[in-house]
Scaffold this active site. Structure first.
Site, PDB file in Angstrom:
ATOM      1  N   HIS A  43       5.013   0.982  -4.004  1.00  0.00           N
ATOM      2  CA  HIS A  43       4.751  -0.401  -4.403  1.00  0.00           C
ATOM      3  C   HIS A  43       4.435  -0.396  -5.892  1.00  0.00           C
ATOM      4  O   HIS A  43       3.382   0.090  -6.308  1.00  0.00           O
ATOM      5  CB  HIS A  43       3.568  -0.956  -3.596  1.00  0.00           C
ATOM      6  CG  HIS A  43       3.273  -2.397  -3.869  1.00  0.00           C
ATOM      7  ND1 HIS A  43       2.312  -3.090  -3.163  1.00  0.00           N
ATOM      8  CD2 HIS A  43       3.790  -3.289  -4.765  1.00  0.00           C
ATOM      9  CE1 HIS A  43       2.254  -4.341  -3.608  1.00  0.00           C
ATOM     10  NE2 HIS A  43       3.134  -4.477  -4.593  1.00  0.00           N
ATOM     11  N   GLU A  70       8.627  -1.616  -2.795  1.00  0.00           N
ATOM     12  CA  GLU A  70       7.845  -2.811  -2.510  1.00  0.00           C
ATOM     13  C   GLU A  70       7.472  -3.466  -3.829  1.00  0.00           C
ATOM     14  O   GLU A  70       7.062  -2.779  -4.770  1.00  0.00           O
ATOM     15  CB  GLU A  70       6.577  -2.458  -1.730  1.00  0.00           C
ATOM     16  CG  GLU A  70       6.834  -1.889  -0.354  1.00  0.00           C
ATOM     17  CD  GLU A  70       5.565  -1.564   0.395  1.00  0.00           C
ATOM     18  OE1 GLU A  70       5.631  -1.408   1.625  1.00  0.00           O
ATOM     19  OE2 GLU A  70       4.493  -1.446  -0.251  1.00  0.00           O
ATOM     20  N   HIS A 190       1.743  -1.263   8.036  1.00  0.00           N
ATOM     21  CA  HIS A 190       0.456  -1.650   7.459  1.00  0.00           C
ATOM     22  C   HIS A 190      -0.669  -1.299   8.427  1.00  0.00           C
ATOM     23  O   HIS A 190      -0.774  -1.849   9.513  1.00  0.00           O
ATOM     24  CB  HIS A 190       0.350  -3.127   7.089  1.00  0.00           C
ATOM     25  CG  HIS A 190      -0.830  -3.393   6.178  1.00  0.00           C
ATOM     26  ND1 HIS A 190      -0.780  -3.150   4.818  1.00  0.00           N
ATOM     27  CD2 HIS A 190      -2.077  -3.829   6.431  1.00  0.00           C
ATOM     28  CE1 HIS A 190      -1.947  -3.450   4.271  1.00  0.00           C
ATOM     29  NE2 HIS A 190      -2.757  -3.853   5.236  1.00  0.00           N
TER      30      HIS A 190
END
Length: 245
Positions: A43, A70, A190
């Site tokens: 990310h 991400e 997640h």
């Protein structure tokens, strides 16, 4: 059988805590691949709190599995993705104050702006996934945006108390079926851990689980290659009966 994407952001977190050069997430990605990772996820946040632009450049040159980027849905990040050409972009919500991503994109509220970014990336040959809560409204909006994938936010399941986990698992199962009925392909992630991953891995239709923190935490004890191997075994051979209920 789901594949395993390993998120290496938390390796970069350790480096950035001291503003130094180690541990370097780039060679750690290679170790994750040697341990069986089917893909590497990073990310690149707008505030660059962990993964840096330099990391992304080097990962694109060295990752031999799949590189999943991400990123927030901003013009800056779209420009970076077009330059780097990851194997997939996953658009996620982002707030400066959060410790980690706290929920899914509100695709229904941003459908117009997201569609433009999705089109721009996919015309360039980059598949786009939208990180969403397991809610029909968001799945339908994701489909209308033109995205080909969704990643279901598993945080509510991961954080649920024992009594509520079966309910959250049912939501994920139903959302997966709904997404696939729309023609969307499905990933999930997640908050998943060695203790709770198997029930999600057993959901028919989920193609990849993206997991990071628990693998990096386990690697302190057993090393990264072994931590990835252990998770890969759970993802590919899950018990069909959940540990609760």
């Amino acid at each position: 059988m789901a594949s395993l994407g390993v998120n290496i952001d938390h390796i970069a977190n350790v480096r950035q805590a001291r503003q130094t050069v180690e541990p370097d997430p780039v060679p750690m990605a290679l170790l994750a691949e040697l341990g069986g990772a089917d893909g590497i996820t990073v990310h690149l946040r707008e505030d660059r709190r962990h993964i840096q632009d330099r990391d992304l450049d080097l990962l694109r040159a060295t990752v031999r599995s799949r590189l999943n980027l991400e990123m927030a849905a901003t013009a800056e990040m779209v420009g970076i993705a077009l330059k780097i050409q990851p194997d997939m972009v996953t658009l996620v919500p982002e707030r400066r104050q959060e410790v980690t991503t706290e929920g899914g994109l509100d695709v229904a509220a941003q459908q117009g702006s997201l569609k433009g970014m999705v089109d721009q990336l996919q015309v360039a040959g980059i598949p786009v996934s939208l990180f969403v809560d397991p809610v029909s409204q968001q799945l339908e909006a994701a489909f209308k945006s033109g995205a080909r994938w969704v990643e279901l936010h598993t945080g509510a399941y991961a954080e649920a108390c024992w009594a509520d986990q079966s309910f959250e698992l049912a939501r994920l199962t139903e959302a997966t079926a709904r997404a696939r009925s729309l023609g969307l392909r499905v990933n999930a992630g997640h908050g998943l851990t060695y203790q709770n991953v198997e029930a999600v891995a057993a959901i028919e239709g989920i193609e990849e689980l993206n997991i990071g923190h628990t693998i990096v935490a386990r690697s302190i004890a057993v090393g990264l290659k072994e931590a990835v191997r252990e998770m890969k075994r759970l993802v590919q051979n899950p018990r069909r009966e959940p540990l609760f209920g």
